[in-house]
Enzyme design. Sequence first.
Site, PDB file in Angstrom:
ATOM      1  N   GLY A  59      11.187  -0.439  -3.441  1.00  0.00           N
ATOM      2  CA  GLY A  59      10.795  -0.306  -4.889  1.00  0.00           C
ATOM      3  C   GLY A  59       9.548   0.080  -5.455  1.00  0.00           C
ATOM      4  N   ARG A  74      -2.580   2.865  10.076  1.00  0.00           N
ATOM      5  CA  ARG A  74      -1.422   3.203  11.320  1.00  0.00           C
ATOM      6  C   ARG A  74      -0.747   4.697  12.049  1.00  0.00           C
ATOM      7  NH1 ARG A  74       2.934   4.741   8.442  1.00  0.00           N
ATOM      8  NH2 ARG A  74       3.448   3.745   6.241  1.00  0.00           N
ATOM      9  N   GLY A  86       4.029  -3.086   0.806  1.00  0.00           N
ATOM     10  CA  GLY A  86       5.260  -2.844   1.065  1.00  0.00           C
ATOM     11  C   GLY A  86       5.089  -1.444   2.067  1.00  0.00           C
ATOM     12  N   SER A  87       6.291  -0.240   2.512  1.00  0.00           N
ATOM     13  CA  SER A  87       6.237   0.201   3.167  1.00  0.00           C
ATOM     14  C   SER A  87       7.060   1.578   2.752  1.00  0.00           C
ATOM     15  CB  SER A  87       5.943   0.276   4.671  1.00  0.00           C
ATOM     16  OG  SER A  87       6.120   1.485   5.512  1.00  0.00           O
ATOM     17  N   GLY A  88       7.900   2.717   3.100  1.00  0.00           N
ATOM     18  CA  GLY A  88       8.459   3.027   3.529  1.00  0.00           C
ATOM     19  C   GLY A  88       9.811   3.508   1.455  1.00  0.00           C
ATOM     20  N   SER A  89       8.462   3.734   0.671  1.00  0.00           N
ATOM     21  CA  SER A  89       8.765   3.580  -0.534  1.00  0.00           C
ATOM     22  C   SER A  89       9.523   2.898  -1.580  1.00  0.00           C
ATOM     23  CB  SER A  89       9.720   5.174  -0.946  1.00  0.00           C
ATOM     24  OG  SER A  89       9.089   6.387  -0.416  1.00  0.00           O
TER      25      SER A  89
END
Length: 417
Positions: A160, A283, A155-158
């Site tokens: 979940g 990244r 996942g990404s961006g917080s």
Amino acid sequence: MSGRLLLLVESNTTGTGRLFARRAVELGVVPVLLCADPDRYPYAAEDGLRTVVTDTADPDRLAATAERLAADTPVAGVLTSSEYYVPAAAALAARLGLPGPSADAVRACRDKAEQRRTLAAAGVGVPTFAVVSTPAAARSAAAHRMPVVVKPSQGSGSLGVRLCADLDEVEAHTRTLLAAGVNERGVAVPGRVLVEEYLTGAEYSVEVFGTEAVVTVAKHVGPLPSFVEVGHDLPAALPAEVERELGRTAVRAVTALGLGWGAAHVELRLDGASAKVIEVNPRLAGGMIPELVRRACGADLVRAQVLAALGRPAHPEHTGRGRASIRFLTTDRDGVLAPDLTGALARARAVPGVAEAVLYRSPGEPVGPAADFRGRLGHVIAVADRAAAAADAAELAVAELAGAITPTATDREEALT
């Protein structure tokens, strides 16, 4: 311009995605966005960015599209600014014989469970954790370490990520995560969840390029139980020994994971005098951090990443000694944006030191509390010669932007009672 192509495999919808294409043009190559849905990227049409529709989730179709383009015009490099497509971009670069990170290392790094195991085995500090695939297993893993953080293994961006205060909450949130077969990009996700120790120390990120720590960033996180990043300050104002510990730990983590090509964004928390790695992202950082680095330090990480993809020397060097801060606009209640946003934007931009003020939503649009990065409504960037001055300007300006939010009638009534 040489006519050679830089293939961008999907993108961020805002921020550095647009900057990648612009830096490519500045460096004399033609950026081409390979994507499944061009409507995700309004900036592509606004900037006249060449776009080619293809199935970016299918490696063979992606490669066939790249090879078709290469038959007409040489391809000089492959990149992505999107967390979800770093493995695809790395694999495509390798297939075309172009520079890039190890596709296997990137793929393993993106799996937080595999990443944690690798770091722990290498002696790099991480929170205690368990990898589970059922709600009952999550409950058992959390039984003796409440509260815990429960998060998806990818996942990404917080998205979940949640602090769970009791076992019923652990079980319920795990069930929700496991029910999602795909992420918000429609990419399949594994049926695994991390249950991990909640560290309460201050949070930072270290921006690494190759195997060098470029800058340490202080993070600001919104109200729990979510972990929405609502601001960053850089360079972080830290004692020298703490900055060394953070930088040393970040580089050790990158090396242990088999990375070391281009940019890595390493998130850490202090645990007493030690730094523990929350996660390594193979990244560039999101959250406009590369733009903060450029404005404060003069080091253009986006340009360096493009140069690396083109096989050219890429060494982001500090040429300035400023300070920069960003604050994101969020709200803690339901509301609506004003029908005219020009006043709020003008007031925010008029704050001394503010270099940029942006709203992401349209006039009159409903808004609500943020559970992840998608709930951020706008941002301001401030630059100064002192850390406190940059942070104060950003705080003042984002408060001016908040004036554009009108609470709903129910929320106004609750506020008055």
